[in-house]
Scaffold this motif. Structure first.
Motif, PDB file in Angstrom:
ATOM      1  N   VAL A 280       0.783  -1.307  -0.090  1.00 26.82           N
ATOM      2  CA  VAL A 280       0.607   0.168  -0.022  1.00 26.82           C
ATOM      3  C   VAL A 280       0.551   1.490   0.086  1.00 26.82           C
ATOM      4  O   VAL A 280       1.716   1.543   0.387  1.00 26.82           O
ATOM      5  CB  VAL A 280      -0.838   0.364   1.161  1.00 26.82           C
ATOM      6  N   SER A 281       0.896   2.190  -1.247  1.00 28.48           N
ATOM      7  CA  SER A 281       1.606   3.392  -1.251  1.00 28.48           C
ATOM      8  C   SER A 281       0.610   4.626  -1.169  1.00 28.48           C
ATOM      9  O   SER A 281      -0.405   4.520  -2.145  1.00 28.48           O
ATOM     10  CB  SER A 281       2.710   3.546  -2.586  1.00 28.48           C
ATOM     11  N   PRO A 282       1.346   5.639  -1.106  1.00 35.64           N
ATOM     12  CA  PRO A 282       0.139   6.614  -1.735  1.00 35.64           C
ATOM     13  C   PRO A 282       0.298   7.067  -3.226  1.00 35.64           C
ATOM     14  O   PRO A 282       0.543   6.174  -4.040  1.00 35.64           O
ATOM     15  CB  PRO A 282       1.251   8.049  -1.647  1.00 35.64           C
ATOM     16  N   LYS A 283      -0.312   7.243  -3.930  1.00 34.54           N
ATOM     17  CA  LYS A 283      -1.033   6.943  -4.713  1.00 34.54           C
ATOM     18  C   LYS A 283      -0.126   7.892  -5.660  1.00 34.54           C
ATOM     19  O   LYS A 283       0.038   7.540  -6.718  1.00 34.54           O
ATOM     20  CB  LYS A 283      -2.509   7.495  -5.823  1.00 34.54           C
ATOM     21  N   ALA A 284       0.433   8.930  -5.523  1.00 32.92           N
ATOM     22  CA  ALA A 284       1.667  10.298  -5.853  1.00 32.92           C
ATOM     23  C   ALA A 284       3.140   9.106  -5.543  1.00 32.92           C
ATOM     24  O   ALA A 284       3.164   8.770  -4.546  1.00 32.92           O
ATOM     25  CB  ALA A 284       1.482  11.537  -6.048  1.00 32.92           C
ATOM     26  N   THR A 285       3.890   8.768  -6.690  1.00 34.59           N
ATOM     27  CA  THR A 285       4.748   8.093  -5.699  1.00 34.59           C
ATOM     28  C   THR A 285       5.825   9.095  -4.309  1.00 34.59           C
ATOM     29  O   THR A 285       6.908   8.074  -4.609  1.00 34.59           O
ATOM     30  CB  THR A 285       5.383   7.331  -6.536  1.00 34.59           C
ATOM     31  N   THR A 286       6.294  10.160  -5.271  1.00 33.86           N
ATOM     32  CA  THR A 286       6.573  10.975  -4.143  1.00 33.86           C
ATOM     33  C   THR A 286       6.794  11.565  -3.279  1.00 33.86           C
ATOM     34  O   THR A 286       7.304  12.164  -2.686  1.00 33.86           O
ATOM     35  CB  THR A 286       7.170  12.422  -5.629  1.00 33.86           C
ATOM     36  N   LYS A 287       5.553  11.489  -2.277  1.00 34.50           N
ATOM     37  CA  LYS A 287       4.683  11.814  -1.938  1.00 34.50           C
ATOM     38  C   LYS A 287       4.584  10.282  -0.254  1.00 34.50           C
ATOM     39  O   LYS A 287       4.732   9.781  -0.870  1.00 34.50           O
ATOM     40  CB  LYS A 287       2.560  11.963  -2.105  1.00 34.50           C
ATOM     41  N   TRP A 288       4.385  11.673   0.578  1.00 33.78           N
ATOM     42  CA  TRP A 288       4.877  10.411   2.525  1.00 33.78           C
ATOM     43  C   TRP A 288       3.900  11.434   2.813  1.00 33.78           C
ATOM     44  O   TRP A 288       2.870  11.968   2.833  1.00 33.78           O
ATOM     45  CB  TRP A 288       5.707  11.208   2.452  1.00 33.78           C
ATOM     46  N   TRP A 289       3.005  10.052   3.822  1.00 31.82           N
ATOM     47  CA  TRP A 289       2.508  10.466   4.871  1.00 31.82           C
ATOM     48  C   TRP A 289       2.766  11.442   6.165  1.00 31.82           C
ATOM     49  O   TRP A 289       4.051  10.193   6.767  1.00 31.82           O
ATOM     50  CB  TRP A 289       1.950   9.397   5.339  1.00 31.82           C
ATOM     51  N   GLY A 290       3.122  12.045   6.578  1.00 33.42           N
ATOM     52  CA  GLY A 290       3.744  13.117   7.558  1.00 33.42           C
ATOM     53  C   GLY A 290       2.936  13.718   8.404  1.00 33.42           C
ATOM     54  O   GLY A 290       1.902  13.837   8.284  1.00 33.42           O
ATOM     55  N   TYR A 291       3.980  13.449   9.801  1.00 37.60           N
ATOM     56  CA  TYR A 291       2.856  14.434  10.769  1.00 37.60           C
ATOM     57  C   TYR A 291       3.358  14.921  12.297  1.00 37.60           C
ATOM     58  O   TYR A 291       5.032  14.438  11.769  1.00 37.60           O
ATOM     59  CB  TYR A 291       2.285  12.786  11.815  1.00 37.60           C
TER      60      TYR A 291
END
Length: 390
Positions: free
Chosen positions: A281-292
């Protein structure tokens, strides 16, 4: 659905010039002097889920300059409002830099303190440097709900330098550092369970939610790292890990619940093509991250809620993956590989959170299944990482 973006500020350089003797000996002015300050904003080199942060700049909404004497006492100084407004506008321009002249700086001043984006409901203390360092900082104040490009574009930044005894004919730099740190994760990968595992292996899964837990809700700007300061802990109760619960507590920016809709979704769930891996499972846009966002001190935990399909079992099941400790990809200067404390202005990234069926539990924090994810410390730079299990 909200997608937090990584802090977007690089370094803020300040150059001071003053009259000096012919031999350029280090000295302090013996009377009220004129100080020239050249400000510039560096581009960010890190990113998180949502629009890429690369090449973008922090938005400067307000700017404060304060002086302190050798005893760290505040030295009053009135900065011209028109000059301040021009400096802010220059920093917002395409050049992202400005040069300002500070007239009549008191001769007793020995240090300069720069604050950008001070919050009206969370002002920085000014009586002494100790008071400034001990200013209470609240996590909620460092996140912008209606952001234009990234969620921390208006967060507070500070920088301090002493110019006592320095050669004022040469540049004196101040590093402006964001108050918060960042915890980021990109890919979730299920691999084949070990041969010793006697249960049903994972066939596929979706990430239902990513929830930061056991995080500090407040702290000091640059003071105590007291572990007893207020923090949020949702514990081992599965029902606590929902966007609705986090929203009710005012911490919706500390979690994400990915969407897999083909048109409007933000995540992709698919079989992995890598040998030894099952599903990813990954972000749809490969350059992006989940960040907090996070405050300096002991690292927060990460609880991932999964919807799992096991082999030879028809019904899908909800399971949890708990990350409560981290290892550094590159050991510290002291030779430590355990991430014991996070620091402001750093991005801590897990590129691949890889797990197998033995790591999943019915409830968060069940014994012996917490993984150690390998992370890389980056000063506002996105860096690949690899996870490591217990």
């Amino acid at each position: 659905m909200k997608f937090n973006k990584l802090f977007m500020l690089g370094l803020l350089g300040l150059t001071f010039a003053a009259c000096s003797s012919d031999d350029n000996d280090a000295q302090l002015p013996d009377k009220d002097s004129k100080v020239y300050v050249s400000l510039s904003i560096g581009t960010a080199k890190s990113r998180s889920l949502g629009e890429s942060a690369v090449g973008k700049y922090n938005t400067i909404e307000n700017l404060k300059i304060m002086f302190y004497d050798g005893s760290e006492q505040y030295v009053p100084y009135a900065w011209d409002d028109a000059a301040r407004a021009k400096a802010i506008e220059d920093l917002k321009s395409d050049a992202h830099q400005t040069t300002i002249t500070l007239e009549g700086v008191p001769a007793s001043a020995q240090s300069i303190y720069i604050i950008a984006n001070e919050m009206s409901n969370n002002p920085i203390g000014t009586g002494t440097l100790s008071e400034a360092r001990a200013t209470k900082i609240f996590l909620k104040n460092q996140y912008k709900e209606d952001f234009t490009e990234f969620s921390n574009e208006s967060s507070t930044l500070t920088g301090l330098t002493s110019y006592f005894g320095k050669d004022l004919s040469k540049p004196i730099e101040v590093e402006l550092v964001p108050i918060a740190a960042r915890m980021e994760v990109k890919n979730f990968i299920a691999k084949t369970a070990p041969d010793t595992y006697l249960g049903n292996d994972i066939e596929n899964f979706n990430v239902l939610g990513i929830y930061m837990n056991n995080f500090y809700t407040e702290g000091e700007l640059q003071g105590s790292l007291d572990d007893n300061r207020p923090h949020k802990d949702y514990g081992s109760v599965a029902d606590n890990y929902t966007l609705a619960k986090y929203t009710a507590d005012g911490y919706d920016f500390m979690c994400n619940e990915p969407s897999y809709d083909a048109t409007n979704g933000n995540a992709v769930s698919a079989a992995s093509t890598t040998v030894g891996e099952i599903w990813k499972v990954s972000p749809k846009a490969t350059t992006k991250w989940w960040g907090y966002s996070a405050l300096r001190g002991v690292p927060p935990h990460m609880v991932i809620k999964l919807d799992v399909k096991y082999a030879n079992i028809e019904a899908r099941q909800t399971r949890f993956l708990t990350v409560a400790s981290y290892k550094l990809k590159t050991p510290s200067a002291e030779g430590k590989d355990k991430l014991e404390s996070i620091e402001r202005g750093h991005a801590y990234q897990i590129e691949n959170c890889t797990f197998d069926a033995t790591n999943l539990t019915e409830n968060p924090y069940e014994e012996a299944v917490t993984i150690e994810a390998l992370v890389t410390v980056a000063q506002w730079t996105g860096v690949p990482i690899e996870p490591e299990f217990n």
